[in-house]
Write a protein that holds these residues in place. Structure first.
Motif, PDB file in Angstrom:
ATOM      1  N   ASN A  62     -21.273 -31.313  43.878  1.00 47.41           N
ATOM      2  CA  ASN A  62     -20.828 -31.809  42.585  1.00 47.41           C
ATOM      3  C   ASN A  62     -19.856 -32.968  42.713  1.00 47.41           C
ATOM      4  O   ASN A  62     -19.669 -33.743  41.779  1.00 47.41           O
ATOM      5  N   GLU A  63     -19.201 -33.094  43.876  1.00 41.84           N
ATOM      6  CA  GLU A  63     -18.225 -34.174  44.033  1.00 41.84           C
ATOM      7  C   GLU A  63     -18.863 -35.538  43.887  1.00 41.84           C
ATOM      8  O   GLU A  63     -18.248 -36.472  43.413  1.00 41.84           O
ATOM      9  N   HIS A  64     -20.111 -35.683  44.352  1.00 45.32           N
ATOM     10  CA  HIS A  64     -20.748 -36.994  44.258  1.00 45.32           C
ATOM     11  C   HIS A  64     -21.860 -37.035  43.218  1.00 45.32           C
ATOM     12  O   HIS A  64     -22.329 -38.100  42.871  1.00 45.32           O
ATOM     13  N   LEU A  65     -22.280 -35.864  42.692  1.00 46.21           N
ATOM     14  CA  LEU A  65     -23.319 -35.894  41.669  1.00 46.21           C
ATOM     15  C   LEU A  65     -22.789 -36.435  40.353  1.00 46.21           C
ATOM     16  O   LEU A  65     -23.537 -36.983  39.546  1.00 46.21           O
ATOM     17  N   SER A 115     -18.837 -38.976  33.642  1.00 46.14           N
ATOM     18  CA  SER A 115     -17.633 -38.157  33.497  1.00 46.14           C
ATOM     19  C   SER A 115     -17.375 -37.934  32.021  1.00 46.14           C
ATOM     20  O   SER A 115     -17.458 -38.843  31.206  1.00 46.14           O
ATOM     21  N   VAL A 116     -17.056 -36.707  31.677  1.00 47.19           N
ATOM     22  CA  VAL A 116     -16.766 -36.388  30.281  1.00 47.19           C
ATOM     23  C   VAL A 116     -15.344 -35.915  30.099  1.00 47.19           C
ATOM     24  O   VAL A 116     -14.896 -35.704  28.979  1.00 47.19           O
ATOM     25  N   VAL A 176     -29.087 -27.520  34.904  1.00 44.01           N
ATOM     26  CA  VAL A 176     -27.989 -26.601  35.197  1.00 44.01           C
ATOM     27  C   VAL A 176     -28.001 -26.275  36.678  1.00 44.01           C
ATOM     28  O   VAL A 176     -29.045 -25.906  37.241  1.00 44.01           O
ATOM     29  N   ILE A 177     -26.853 -26.416  37.323  1.00 41.42           N
ATOM     30  CA  ILE A 177     -26.737 -26.111  38.750  1.00 41.42           C
ATOM     31  C   ILE A 177     -25.754 -24.975  38.997  1.00 41.42           C
ATOM     32  O   ILE A 177     -25.516 -24.618  40.149  1.00 41.42           O
ATOM     33  N   GLN A 178     -25.193 -24.406  37.930  1.00 36.33           N
ATOM     34  CA  GLN A 178     -24.278 -23.273  38.056  1.00 36.33           C
ATOM     35  C   GLN A 178     -24.366 -22.428  36.789  1.00 36.33           C
ATOM     36  O   GLN A 178     -24.318 -22.962  35.674  1.00 36.33           O
ATOM     37  N   ASP A 179     -24.518 -21.128  36.966  1.00 33.77           N
ATOM     38  CA  ASP A 179     -24.626 -20.229  35.813  1.00 33.77           C
ATOM     39  C   ASP A 179     -23.317 -20.232  35.013  1.00 33.77           C
ATOM     40  O   ASP A 179     -22.222 -20.381  35.572  1.00 33.77           O
ATOM     41  N   TYR A 180     -23.478 -20.053  33.694  1.00 36.59           N
ATOM     42  CA  TYR A 180     -22.315 -20.026  32.801  1.00 36.59           C
ATOM     43  C   TYR A 180     -22.582 -19.045  31.669  1.00 36.59           C
ATOM     44  O   TYR A 180     -23.611 -19.132  30.992  1.00 36.59           O
ATOM     45  N   GLU A 181     -21.680 -18.088  31.510  1.00 36.20           N
ATOM     46  CA  GLU A 181     -21.742 -17.118  30.426  1.00 36.20           C
ATOM     47  C   GLU A 181     -20.512 -17.317  29.552  1.00 36.20           C
ATOM     48  O   GLU A 181     -19.379 -17.081  29.994  1.00 36.20           O
ATOM     49  N   PRO A 182     -20.690 -17.775  28.321  1.00 30.95           N
ATOM     50  CA  PRO A 182     -19.518 -18.025  27.464  1.00 30.95           C
ATOM     51  C   PRO A 182     -18.844 -16.704  27.049  1.00 30.95           C
ATOM     52  O   PRO A 182     -19.513 -15.685  26.872  1.00 30.95           O
ATOM     53  N   GLN A 183     -17.526 -16.769  26.907  1.00 30.82           N
ATOM     54  CA  GLN A 183     -16.774 -15.597  26.459  1.00 30.82           C
ATOM     55  C   GLN A 183     -16.959 -15.369  24.957  1.00 30.82           C
ATOM     56  O   GLN A 183     -17.071 -14.242  24.498  1.00 30.82           O
ATOM     57  N   GLY A 184     -16.981 -16.439  24.210  1.00 32.91           N
ATOM     58  CA  GLY A 184     -17.179 -16.324  22.768  1.00 32.91           C
ATOM     59  C   GLY A 184     -18.372 -17.157  22.348  1.00 32.91           C
ATOM     60  O   GLY A 184     -19.523 -16.903  22.729  1.00 32.91           O
ATOM     61  N   SER A 195     -19.189 -29.319  31.426  1.00 38.48           N
ATOM     62  CA  SER A 195     -19.916 -30.400  32.079  1.00 38.48           C
ATOM     63  C   SER A 195     -20.032 -30.195  33.578  1.00 38.48           C
ATOM     64  O   SER A 195     -20.963 -30.720  34.196  1.00 38.48           O
ATOM     65  N   GLU A 196     -19.081 -29.436  34.208  1.00 40.78           N
ATOM     66  CA  GLU A 196     -19.182 -29.289  35.654  1.00 40.78           C
ATOM     67  C   GLU A 196     -20.295 -28.348  36.074  1.00 40.78           C
ATOM     68  O   GLU A 196     -20.598 -28.226  37.253  1.00 40.78           O
TER      69      GLU A 196
END
Length: 1706
Positions: A1179-1182, A1187-1188, A1097-1105, A1145-1146
């Protein structure tokens, strides 16, 4: 005496002072009413009552200033100069200096003479004065002092003048002048000389024009006021305007009528001449018709006469040939009898010699058996030793018998071939002629000569050298080679038509034996013209149309033809060389005809070169895997080229051929046919401009050729040429038609070879001897390839066969499915080279082997090269269970490599285990000790068996390993499973040995121990190693985020590639194989990402549901079948929380690994992506390989705006025709917009856009290279590679345009072209970045400028307006000298149009200032001064600190240009093994201290002056007393600590006192005095303390100095070590210990100076008899720069003063 006389008199007295002068003035003029005496006797001043007011004068320095005159030596030098400009420049001073001979005139005398001259001038003319009124006393703006202005007007008499002028009539005209000027205002008045009474006429004019106005008529003049005069002038101008319009109308009418009459006469003349030309042309047509009729009649008559004469000659020839044939038959019968007897005798002798040799060999074997038995008796016993010796004896006998049988078999086969050849004489076919031309003793390549194994020291060569060469298991694979599709009618493309269109001069398409005076086609380069003439002579000699040279060259060396071609092409030729070559051709034509050479001698391949030995010499060099399998550069070296050049220079003087010239491309020795082929085809390979010339010369000689022998040779040459290189597009169809109309057997053969060459590309080496033999019979080649299991297969090949094709054929034949990593290897002597499995031509490698063998003294036809098929590299996802065939091949390779030392086991148990596995695979679970003893030498390396009792020891270890793993009946182990274990062991144990190696050079990046390195790529990652196989850098695939590559525009430089790691480290390497390395690493990375199930994981993510909450750095294991989710979400398991769910995925990065990476790598991701902006960029080149989401190609509708369509119609080149053949069309399809040169395209340009560049070859290549770099930068050429962050590509785009003015328009056109109709958003964005950089770098020409402005104004992109503004600033400020700096490139790549640069100040503070591309250093300094609220920026400068150097930026230079130039200069001058990253810092400091007065500019004192002067004081450069040191130390303490006196106990004196005074007093005394001084100044603030500190230093003569410690060697009266201080007073020499001022050289006395890296020289006084100061110092460049700046400022001030003085005089 007046005041000036008194000053001059006092100046001449030696003891005269300012006070004595003041006293004399009071004594002589004290009673004068205009003289104001002093009030007290202590004052040295006086005053004078002028007309304008009272003026007071201070006598201080009056005498000193009066004596300061111009140097007489310099005056004399200027008077004697030859420059008229310098003499006139000081003509006034020279006149003043001639008044007295003994003494120079004082300033008073000069002033007095100047006043006298002024008075004489005023008295001789009527002066008009302009009064200058000062608005205030402070010279400040917006400050009007009313009282001061009124006082000045009153003193100057202006008030009275104005009042008088207002009351009277200031404008006065004589009657005559008034009538002449204003007579137009009244009707009926003529010029003054026609009017009788001018007074009456003037009065009439005034009454008419000035009715009811105030004017007066005098006796001789008319009196007017200002308003009336202005009114008369305006009225006169109106009348004059009306009259002038009437004149213009009449004159233009006259001119138009005159032009019309001339045009009518011209039209009549043209009509007359056109009618005459039409009649003359009709007469010429009729005359030509009658001439052709006469020609046809004469032709018929000559043909009839020729037919009668030919029939008579044929009858005569028939009778003569019959007689000669009968005589020849008798001679042949006698010769055959003699030949039979000689042959039988030769056979008997040969058999006898063989018997003797066999007998000797048997005796030697017997002797070896006896010696072996004696040697083994002490260790094994008599019986055992006899058995071992007998065993080895029998093996030697078998080898001898096998060699004897092989030799007999070869002799029998040769005899059989000879018999078949004799039998075929009665049945000739097409091949007989070629067999006669190129005799051979059999196809040695299809049946390799057996060579006994040579002793080696281990490695791959040992493994390959001991492979069996038996022909019993060779299997032939006959499969047709792939051919491209071709279906086109070529009947109209005849060679005669091509010749009539493109041949030069009077050249015909028919056969000739004469040499050419010029090439057939137009060739611009003199070098290529010389080569074309040499090729023609070589073709004539090869086809036996010209005799070869008979005299051998004594300077001949063992050097291949390709080396000589390469070295000769490196020379520069001129027209003189071309003329000499033409004279040589004429001399060859004039030579007498020689008898044709004998075929058996002239057509031998390489028998003329006598080999010294057919066996390679033994080498003792240590063999290493990396050195043997390395993909190296071309074998052509500069040393060989220099040797060739020296030989050519020597030949030009020692040549014995009495000719007037010599072609440097030709050899002056007999050459074999293979060497001629190498010369002709080698030049075609290396020089693209000569390929069409070669084909035209061959086709010319094959057209209407009367000699069958010459035709046969020519078609062989043509067949070999089409197998190596293809012609250009303009010749291709004509050549195909010529081939299809060739003699029987050749059309299909040559046509297929040409098609194959076009399909697989250009060869890099000329044809080999093997290709020459195959071409004789028009058959494909048979290449024997050996597998690691000992089997061999013979594959059908041709000249265009690539390694990929052979590998695919082999894999298909043996059912090899997992063919990745299997490559072809070629071995010669002790050299092993990997051909890989790509598009490299196999025959190129074979040709190189033959050339190398020839250099070693071996004939090409017996060069002992061999081809092998083996595993080179493993894939990271390799599984031995997938392909049993591949596993078996790798197993055989591993066990053979272990036996012969290529792979070495560190532990004996591992080696014993592999031996036990070999035994199990061959014989199963049952163990027999005797059998194992016999097989032990085949399992264990020889180096492990030479020790005492080593055999028994290894037997025990192997038996133990076998029992432990294979004797358990419960465990059934298959043979395939054991082979898989061996393969896995080799894969994990020796990853570096299963690698692809590439030579490279580290160009930039973090420091490595060496720069010349080897890149090894294997399944674990990328290794950087040195030539000793020491690992310098190891990067696993999870550590690599990006791999980039770029091609160089220079031919001398290699391509480069860059590896970017997760730590944001960039390693840039240059290599010939940069693209191969990039493709291999990208293939591994993308494959691992597709197969990987680990993401970070390279960016935090908190789901809404519902969903999975993730944090940066979490490792998530993906579930199967989740990547097909088109919604952009993945499903996986979070190891940190233990939860599962979906996440976008991003927010994650797929790790290229099949196993979980170590924790250190995961922590780096947590640290690196802490910034959101940086994360988005990364992220542009990682995610380039994973790709999903859906198919989002980023396309959008292009905006409408101005284009270059109309501009292209007149300025662009004509677009190429689109009638391409299907055979030569590109695989990607034809470009549908090929004729829209002004619009976007993805294919590279072959020609520049502007037609004015087409005639300039070098600039055309530069323009095409610029467009290629534009495509790379915009991502249109390599779509899978993200643009680089450095300025490498921008340099390649803009640097040629800055060097060549004509390329500026080309670059602008290319950028606008790629921005027009560009449907890809990312590409367009990068194109606007280039436009932004170009607009700030240089401007286009005036013709294109309008188009560029319209384009920028019509576009709605966010950068369009900024680009337009930058372009206007560039037009105003001028163009740059260097391409954009890296800072500019990185800024625009981040879409930042404002560049802020940090500037450091001496008080350890810094601020950021905006810098534009057009910002000059002077503007930068002014911006800094305004920001800091300094009174003026004069004397301040920017300094760049890079490495250990601090260099001042010139005022007129662009800021970024200077920084870039300085960085490049440092890179060139610093000779370092590891060039570091050159970072720099910008400082703003005072440089010149001419106007630096403490207290005048408070901000300058606080920020700059104090902090710049403090270090000089502490270092002890100033001469300071103890009292001053105490006061200065107190000020320093107050600046640091303020009123806090408690810190006095802990102060360090070295931080407050000069270094040379610290030991003068005890510490307690210093502290006591400093405390006392600090207490006295308690009211001072920190800023006031800085000002006080500076005021104390200001009293010293060394204030504001730049000090330099030097070593002088010029004047023995001065100490060797000196301290030089440069300030506003000049150059001061100071004693380093006493700090006494030895001497001061003013700037006016310095005539010359120079500097270098370690010295500084200065000349004082007269240039001829002056004093030189020679100093040694590493800071000479600083001294030079500072002295230049001070003198430049002095000259500017002098010029400014002279300008102001001259303006005041006027």
């Amino acid at each position: 005496m007046n005041i000036i006389a008194l000053i001059d008199e006092e100046s001449r007295f030696p003891k005269g002072t300012d006070r004595s002068l003041c006293d004399k003035l009071h004594v002589n003029h004290g009673k004068n009413e205009n003289f104001i005496p002093r009030k007290t006797d202590n004052a040295i001043r006086f005053g004078i009552r002028h007309f304008a007011g009272h003026v007071y004068y201070d006598c201080d320095n009056f005498l000193e200033k009066n004596r300061d005159t111009f140097s007489q030596d310099l005056m004399k030098l200027l008077q004697e100069t030859k420059s008229e400009f310098l003499r006139n420049l000081f003509i006034n001073e020279s006149q003043i200096g001639t008044e007295t001979r003994k003494r120079a005139p004082t300033l008073g005398a000069q002033f007095k003479k100047s006043l006298d001259l002024l008075m004489s001038t005023l008295s001789a003319c009527q002066p008009f004065f302009v009064r200058c009124i000062k608005p205030n006393e402070y010279k400040a703006s917006d400050n009007f002092d009313r009282i001061l202005v009124c006082r000045q007007l009153r003193y100057s008499g202006m008030m009275e003048t104005i009042s008088i002028r207002r009351k009277g009539y200031p404008i006065r005209h004589l009657f005559r002048d008034f009538v002449d000027r204003y007579r137009l205002l009244a009707p009926g008045i003529g010029p003054s000389h026609r009017e009788g009474d001018c007074r009456a006429a003037a009065e009439k004019i005034c009454k008419t024009a000035l009715a009811n106005q105030d004017f007066q008529i005098g006796k001789t003049k008319v009196f007017l006021k200002d308003a009336q005069d202005v009114f008369l002038e305006q009225a006169r101008e109106k009348v004059m305007a009306r009259k002038i319009l009437i004149l213009q109308n009449t004159i233009r009418q006259w001119i138009a009528r005159r032009q019309f009459l001339a045009l009518r006469e011209s039209v009549l003349l043209i009509q007359r001449y056109s009618k005459s030309y039409r009649d003359a042309r009709r007469f010429q047509i009729m005359s030509n018709g009658f001439t052709r009729l006469q020609t046809q009649f004469h032709t018929r008559m000559l043909t009839l006469r020729y037919s009668i004469l030919r029939s008579r000659i044929l009858n005569l020839q028939r009778f003569c040939r019959g007689y000669l044939a009968r005589q020849n038959y008798k001679r042949k019968v006698n010769a055959i009898l003699i030949l039979q007897s000689e042959v039988r005798r030769h056979i008997a002798q040969k058999q006898m010699r063989r018997y003797r040799i066999e007998s000797k060999m048997f005796r030697e074997a017997e002797q070896e058996r006896y010696e072996e038995e004696k040697r083994l008796i002490p260790t094994l016993g008599a019986k055992r030793a006899k058995e071992e010796a007998e065993k080895k004896y029998q093996e030697r006998l078998k080898i001898l018998q096998r060699e004897i049988h092989e030799q007999e078999r070869l002799e029998q086969q040769r005899a059989k071939e000879k018999r078949l050849l004799m039998e075929r004489k009665n049945h000739p076919d097409d091949n007989d002629l070629f067999n006669t031309l190129f005799p051979s003793t059999g196809d040695e390549r299809s049946k390799p000569i057996h060579r006994p194994p040579t002793s080696t020291t281990g490695g791959m060569q040992s493994t390959l050298g001991n492979m069996p060469e038996s022909l019993d298991n060779v299997e032939r694979i006959d499969k047709p080679l792939p051919l491209p599709y071709q279906d086109e009618d070529l009947k109209e493309y005849t060679f005669a038509k091509f010749a009539s269109t493109y041949f030069q001069g009077n050249a015909t398409p028919s056969f000739t034996r004469k040499t050419l005076k010029q090439p057939l086609l137009a060739i611009k380069s003199e070098r290529d013209q010389l080569a074309a003439l040499a090729i023609w002579i070589t073709i004539l000699r090869f086809m036996c149309d010209l005799p070869d040279i008979r005299t051998p060259n004594v300077l001949q060396k063992k050097q291949s033809v390709m080396n000589k071609i390469h070295s000769t092409l490196g020379r520069k030729f001129n027209k003189k060389d071309l003329e000499e070559a033409q004279k040589l051709n004429e001399a060859i034509d004039n030579q007498p005809a020689l008898s044709p050479p004998d075929n058996s001698l002239s057509m031998q391949t390489n028998n003329s070169t006598s080999p010294t030995s057919t066996k390679p010499t033994s080498r003792s060099v240590k063999q290493k895997l990396v050195n043997m399998t390395l993909k190296r550069k071309s074998k052509l070296s500069t040393d060989v080229a220099m040797t060739r050049l020296k030989d050519l220079d020597l030949l030009s003087t020692s040549q014995q051929i009495k000719l007037s010239g010599m072609n440097p491309f030709l050899e002056d020795r007999p050459t074999s046919n293979l060497e001629k082929l190498h010369f002709i085809i080698g030049l075609g390979i290396h020089v693209a401009e000569l390929r069409d010339e070669i084909y035209c010369q061959i086709c010319k000689q094959l057209t209407s050729n009367p000699s069958s022998q010459s035709i046969a040779r020519g078609w062989i040459l043509l067949s070999l040429c089409v197998g190596c290189f293809a012609p250009s597009t303009k010749l291709i169809k004509y050549l195909q038609n010529f081939i299809l109309n060739g003699p029987s057997g050749f059309p299909r053969y040559c046509y297929e070879r040409l098609a194959r060459t076009i399909m697989n590309g250009l060869r890099t080496q000329p044809p080999s001897w093997l290709e020459l033999q195959a071409t004789k019979h028009k058959e494909p080649l048979l290449l024997q390839i050996t597998f690691m299991d000992g089997s061999s297969k013979a594959l059908k090949a041709d000249s265009a066969t690539t390694a990929r094709e052979l590998c695919d054929l082999l894999a298909e034949k043996i059912n090899l499915t997992d063919k990745f990593g299997f490559s072809l290897y070629i071995a010669l002597f002790d050299k092993v080279s990997s051909l890989g499995s790509g598009m490299d031509h196999v025959m190129d490698a074979i040709s190189q082997c033959e050339q190398y063998a020839k250099e070693q003294g071996t004939l090409e036809k017996i060069a002992p090269w061999r081809l092998f098929f083996r595993k080179e590299i493993f894939a990271p996802w390799h599984n031995p269970q997938d392909d049993p065939v591949a596993t078996n091949l790798i197993y055989q390779q591993v066990v053979r490599g272990i036996k012969f030392g290529e792979y070495r086991c560190e532990k004996d148990d591992d080696l014993a285990m592999i031996a036990a596995q070999q035994y199990f695979i061959e014989y199963g679970q049952e163990m027999h000790v005797d059998r194992l003893r016999e097989l032990l030498p085949h399992y264990i390396p020889d180096s492990q068996l030479v020790q005492n009792k080593a055999t028994e020891r290894w037997l025990q270890i192997i038996i133990h390993a076998h029992k432990r793993y294979f004797t358990n009946p419960k465990d059934s182990v298959s043979v395939l499973r054991v082979k898989e274990d061996v393969v896995n062991y080799a894969r994990f144990k020796w990853p570096l040995l299963f690698s692809r190696f590439y030579e490279a050079y580290k160009f930039s990046g973090p420091t490595l121990p060496k720069n010349e390195v080897i890149i090894a790529v294997n399944w674990t990652g990328v290794y950087v190693i040195d030539d000793q196989e020491q690992v310098l850098l190891e990067l696993s695939f999870p550590e690599i985020t990006q791999i980039l590559s770029s091609k160089s525009t220079s031919r001398q430089q290699n391509n480069s590639f860059t590896i970017v790691t997760i730590k944001n480290e960039e390693y840039t390497f240059t290599s010939n194989n940069a693209d191969d390395i990039r493709d291999l690493i990208i293939n591994f990375l993308e494959g691992l990402k597709r197969k990987s199930k680990y993401v970070v994981v390279i960016q935090d993510y908190e789901p809404q549901g519902q969903g999975l909450a993730i944090r940066r750095g979490d490792v998530i294991i993906l579930e199967e079948q989740t990547r097909a989710n088109v919604s952009g979400y993945l499903f996986g398991y979070n190891e940190r929380t233990g939860a599962t769910g979906e996440f976008p995925s991003e927010c994650v990065y797929v790790l290229p690994t099949l196993s979980k990476p170590p924790q250190e790598i995961l922590q780096i991701f947590t640290l690196q992506w802490s910034d959101d902006n940086q994360q988005k960029l990364q992220n542009e080149h990682l995610f380039s390989g994973f790709s999903v989401s859906g198919n989002n190609n980023g396309e959008f509708l292009p905006e409408q705006g101005h284009t270059l369509e109309k501009y292209a119609e007149t300025n662009f080149r004509v677009p190429p025709k689109r009638s391409w053949s299907n055979t030569f069309a590109r695989r990607g399809g034809l470009n549908t917009g090929g004729d829209r040169l002004w619009a976007f395209q993805k294919e590279p340009l072959r020609q520049p856009l502007l037609k004015k560049l087409q005639e300039k070859l070098e600039l055309s290549e530069e323009a095409c290279a610029c467009f290629m770099n534009v495509l790379k930068y915009m991502g249109d050429y390599q779509s899978n590679i993200r643009r680089r962050a450095t300025n490498e590509l921008t340099d390649a785009i803009f640097d040629p345009a800055l060097k060549h003015e004509i390329l500026k328009d080309e670059v602008y056109c290319q950028i606008i072209k790629q921005l027009t109709d560009n449907g890809h958003q990312a590409s367009e964005s990068r194109g606007w970045e280039l436009m932004w950089l170009a607009s700030g770098c240089f401007a286009p020409s005036a013709v294109l400028l309008r188009e560029v402005n319209l384009f920028l104004r019509s576009r709605k992109h966010q950068l369009a307006a900024d680009c337009f503004a930058r372009l206007q600033r560039t037009l105003k400020n001028g163009q740059r000298k260097h391409p954009p700096h890296q800072v500019e490139v990185e800024a625009i790549q981040h879409m930042t149009t404002q560049i802020y640069h940090k500037v450091y100040f001496p008080d350890d503070t810094s601020e950021a200032f905006e810098v534009d591309s057009s910002t000059r250093a002077k503007d930068f300094c002014k911006n800094v001064a305004d920001r800091l609220k300094l009174q003026s920026s004069e004397g301040f400068s920017l300094f760049v600190k890079i490495l250990d150097k601090v260099i001042s930026v010139p005022e007129g230079d662009f800021f970024f240009d200077f920084v870039r130039h300085l960085t490049e200069w440092i890179k060139k001058t610093k000779q370092r093994e590891d060039p570091p990253k050159y970072t720099y810092q910008i400082f703003f400091m005072r440089k010149l201290w001419t106007n630096a007065i403490p207290g005048k500019d408070r901000m300058a004192d606080i920020i700059f002056h104090y902090h710049q002067e403090l270090p000089k004081l502490i270092r002890g450069y100033h001469k300071c007393s103890i009292d001053d040191a105490v006061q200065l130390a107190a000020c320093i303490y107050r600046v640091r600590f303020g009123e806090n006196a408690a810190l006095f106990e802990n102060i360090q004196l070295k931080d407050f006192l000069p270094s040379d005074l610290v030991d003068k007093l005890p510490y307690a005394d210093w502290r006591k005095r400093i405390m006392s001084s600090h207490a006295e100044s308690h009211s001072l603030t920190s800023e006031d303390a800085k000002t006080k500190f500076l005021k104390i230093l200001y009293q010293w003569p060394t204030f504001g100095s730049a000090f330099f410690e030097v070593k002088q060697t010029s004047d023995p009266t001065y100490p060797e070590q000196l301290l030089i201080a440069i300030n506003k007073n000049g150059v001061n020499l100071i004693h380093p210990k006493s700090k006494d001022l030895l001497i001061t050289y003013q700037f006016t006395s310095i005539s010359n100076w120079s500097s270098g890296n370690t010295y500084f020289n200065m000349t004082v006084g007269d240039i001829v008899r002056g004093t030189r100061l020679l100093c040694e110092s590493p800071l000479g460049y600083k001294m030079d720069d500072l002295l230049t700046s001070y003198i430049s400022l002095m000259v500017q001030n002098m010029h400014r003063q002279s300008t102001s003085a001259s303006s005041s005089r006027q």
